[in-house]
Design a protein around this motif. Structure first.
Motif, PDB file in Angstrom:
ATOM      1  N   GLU A   1      -3.475   6.928   2.450  1.00  0.00           N
ATOM      2  CA  GLU A   1      -3.126   5.615   2.988  1.00  0.00           C
ATOM      3  C   GLU A   1      -4.353   4.933   3.608  1.00  0.00           C
ATOM      4  O   GLU A   1      -4.520   3.715   3.509  1.00  0.00           O
ATOM      5  N   GLY A   2      -5.239   5.740   4.209  1.00  0.00           N
ATOM      6  CA  GLY A   2      -6.410   5.179   4.872  1.00  0.00           C
ATOM      7  C   GLY A   2      -7.413   4.546   3.926  1.00  0.00           C
ATOM      8  O   GLY A   2      -8.174   3.657   4.331  1.00  0.00           O
ATOM      9  N   VAL A   3      -7.461   4.975   2.674  1.00  0.00           N
ATOM     10  CA  VAL A   3      -8.429   4.410   1.725  1.00  0.00           C
ATOM     11  C   VAL A   3      -7.775   3.413   0.760  1.00  0.00           C
ATOM     12  O   VAL A   3      -8.467   2.781  -0.051  1.00  0.00           O
ATOM     13  N   ALA A   4      -6.447   3.276   0.834  1.00  0.00           N
ATOM     14  CA  ALA A   4      -5.729   2.416  -0.113  1.00  0.00           C
ATOM     15  C   ALA A   4      -5.893   0.938   0.227  1.00  0.00           C
ATOM     16  O   ALA A   4      -5.989   0.546   1.392  1.00  0.00           O
ATOM     17  N   SER A   5      -5.914   0.112  -0.807  1.00  0.00           N
ATOM     18  CA  SER A   5      -5.911  -1.345  -0.620  1.00  0.00           C
ATOM     19  C   SER A   5      -4.532  -1.816  -0.201  1.00  0.00           C
ATOM     20  O   SER A   5      -4.391  -2.793   0.545  1.00  0.00           O
ATOM     21  N   SER A   6      -3.491  -1.140  -0.694  1.00  0.00           N
ATOM     22  CA  SER A   6      -2.115  -1.425  -0.271  1.00  0.00           C
ATOM     23  C   SER A   6      -1.326  -0.124  -0.313  1.00  0.00           C
ATOM     24  O   SER A   6      -1.602   0.757  -1.142  1.00  0.00           O
ATOM     25  N   PHE A   7      -0.367   0.004   0.604  1.00  0.00           N
ATOM     26  CA  PHE A   7       0.423   1.229   0.705  1.00  0.00           C
ATOM     27  C   PHE A   7       1.850   0.852   1.073  1.00  0.00           C
ATOM     28  O   PHE A   7       2.080   0.178   2.079  1.00  0.00           O
ATOM     29  N   THR A   8       2.823   1.282   0.240  1.00  0.00           N
ATOM     30  CA  THR A   8       4.225   0.975   0.487  1.00  0.00           C
ATOM     31  C   THR A   8       5.052   2.245   0.299  1.00  0.00           C
ATOM     32  O   THR A   8       4.841   2.987  -0.666  1.00  0.00           O
ATOM     33  N   ALA A   9       5.989   2.482   1.207  1.00  0.00           N
ATOM     34  CA  ALA A   9       6.904   3.623   1.094  1.00  0.00           C
ATOM     35  C   ALA A   9       8.314   3.084   0.858  1.00  0.00           C
ATOM     36  O   ALA A   9       8.780   2.199   1.584  1.00  0.00           O
ATOM     37  N   VAL A  10       9.005   3.602  -0.170  1.00  0.00           N
ATOM     38  CA  VAL A  10      10.349   3.123  -0.494  1.00  0.00           C
ATOM     39  C   VAL A  10      11.251   4.302  -0.842  1.00  0.00           C
ATOM     40  O   VAL A  10      10.773   5.416  -1.140  1.00  0.00           O
ATOM     41  N   ASP A  11      12.557   4.039  -0.836  1.00  0.00           N
ATOM     42  CA  ASP A  11      13.546   5.013  -1.282  1.00  0.00           C
ATOM     43  C   ASP A  11      13.493   5.069  -2.810  1.00  0.00           C
ATOM     44  O   ASP A  11      13.785   4.065  -3.488  1.00  0.00           O
ATOM     45  N   GLY A  12      13.147   6.210  -3.356  1.00  0.00           N
ATOM     46  CA  GLY A  12      12.990   6.326  -4.794  1.00  0.00           C
ATOM     47  C   GLY A  12      14.268   6.165  -5.584  1.00  0.00           C
ATOM     48  O   GLY A  12      14.230   5.935  -6.802  1.00  0.00           O
TER      49      GLY A  12
END
Length: 284
Positions: free
Chosen positions: A257-268
C-alpha cells in the motif's frame, strides 16, 4: 300742324339704344375676360400636368439613388467592420497557455492476479469483473499483459509468479483470467517486484506510461519490509505506476500500500463493488 325744318340736321339717339350698346360692350368685355381666364387655367393645368407627369420619374430616380446609396453604404460599412474586427480579434486573442503536463493515464496495463487459496471463495465475482476490465482496456486501445501468482505449486518451481501472456490482446487476457484455478499462498511482494520490473521495460520500449494492476487477497510475507522497499525502488521506473485492489477479508499489505499509486479494499463477493474498484484502478 306740320313740322317745319329749321335748316339743321339735329339727330338725337334714343336712350334705350345707348343702354343696349353698353350692355353689348360689357358682355363682350366679360366674354374676353372669361376666355382669357380659361386660357390661363388651361395653361396652368397643362403646366401642372407636365410637372405631375415628370414627378414620378424624378421620384423613382431619387428612390433608386437612395437604394444605391444605402446598399453602397451598407456594403462599405460591412467591409469596414470586417476589416476593423479582424485585427481586433487577433490582438485580443487570449494567449495560449503553457502545454499541459503529459497524461498519467497508462498506455498499457499488466494485470497481476492473486490466484492463491485466498481467492477461492470469491473467484467468480472477482475474475468476471477483471475479465471485463481487460476487455475495456483493449477497447481503449491498450495492450494487456497477464500474470498470476500464489506460491510455488509444483516440484522444482522456485517462484510463485507466472508470466502467462505478454503485452497484446485484452480479449485473450479476459478469456485466460476466467480459466485459472486457485491454490497456494499469496507471495505478493516478490510477484509485485517482478511485474513492476517488466512494466518498466515495456515503458522504456514504448516511451509511454504502463500500469501494473494488482488484484490481491493479502500477503504471505516472502520479503521483509526493507527488502521489498529496496527491490521495488530498483525495479520501478518513472513511467510505471502500481494500482492495487485488495479483495476479501485478508489483511491488506501495508508495505505494498505504501508504494502504490492507488489502493482500494473491497468485499470480493460484491461484484458491483469489485467492478467499480477495478474500473477506477485501471482507469478504464
Amino acid at each position: 300742324m306740320a313740322r317745319h325744318s329749321n335748316g339743321k340736321d339735329n339727330y338725337k339717339v334714343a336712350g334705350w339704344v345707348i343702354a343696349v350698346a353698353i350692355a353689348v360692350v360689357v358682355a363682350i368685355i366679360a366674354l374676353i375676360i372669361f376666355l382669357l381666364s380659361r386660357g390661363g387655367d388651361d395653361v396652368d393645368n397643362a403646366a401642372d400636368s407636365a410637372i405631375t407627369s415628370e414627378a414620378p420619374a424624378e421620384t423613382q430616380e431619387d428612390d433608386a439613388a437612395t437604394e444605391r446609396t444605402y446598399e453602397e453604404v451598407t456594403s462599405e460599412e460591412n467591409e469596414a467592420e470586417a476589416t476593423s474586427e479582424a485585427p481586433e480579434t487577433s490582438e485580443t486573442e487570449t494567449p495560449s497557455e503553457a502545454p499541459a503536463a503529459p497524461s498519467a493515464t497508462a498506455s498499457d496495463t499488466l494485470i497481476l492476479l492473486d490466484t492463491s487459496d485466498g481467492l477461492a471463495g470469491q473467484f467468480e465475482p472477482v475474475t468476471g469483473a477483471l475479465a471485463n476490465t481487460a476487455r475495456a482496456l483493449a477497447a481503449d486501445g491498450q495492450s494487456v499483459a497477464l500474470w498470476n501468482y500464489s506460491s510455488p505449486l509444483n516440484p522444482g518451481v522456485t517462484v510463485g509468479f507466472r508470466d502467462n501472456l505478454g503485452f497484446g490482446s485484452g480479449e485473450d487476457a479476459a478469456n485466460t483470467i476466467t480459466a485459472f484455478g486457485t491454490g497456494g499462498a499469496p507471495q505478493s511482494r516478490s510477484a509485485v517486484v517482478a511485474a513492476v520490473d517488466t512494466a518498466t521495460d515495456q515503458a522504456a520500449n514504448t516511451n509511454a506510461p504502463v500500469r501494473v494492476l494488482l488484484v490481491t487477497t493479502g500477503t504471505d510475507a516472502d520479503m521483509d519490509d526493507a527488502s521489498f522497499a529496496q527491490a521495488y525502488g530498483q525495479a520501478a521506473g518513472n513511467n510505471v505506476e502500481l494500482s492495487v485492489v485488495h479483495v476479501g477479508p485478508g489483511e491488506p499489505d501495508s508495505a505494498i500500500e505504501g508504494v502504490a499509486s492507488s489502493f482500494t479494499a473491497v468485499d470480493g463477493n460484491d461484484s458491483t463493488a469489485v467492478a467499480d474498484a477495478l474500473k477506477a484502478a485501471a482507469g478504464a
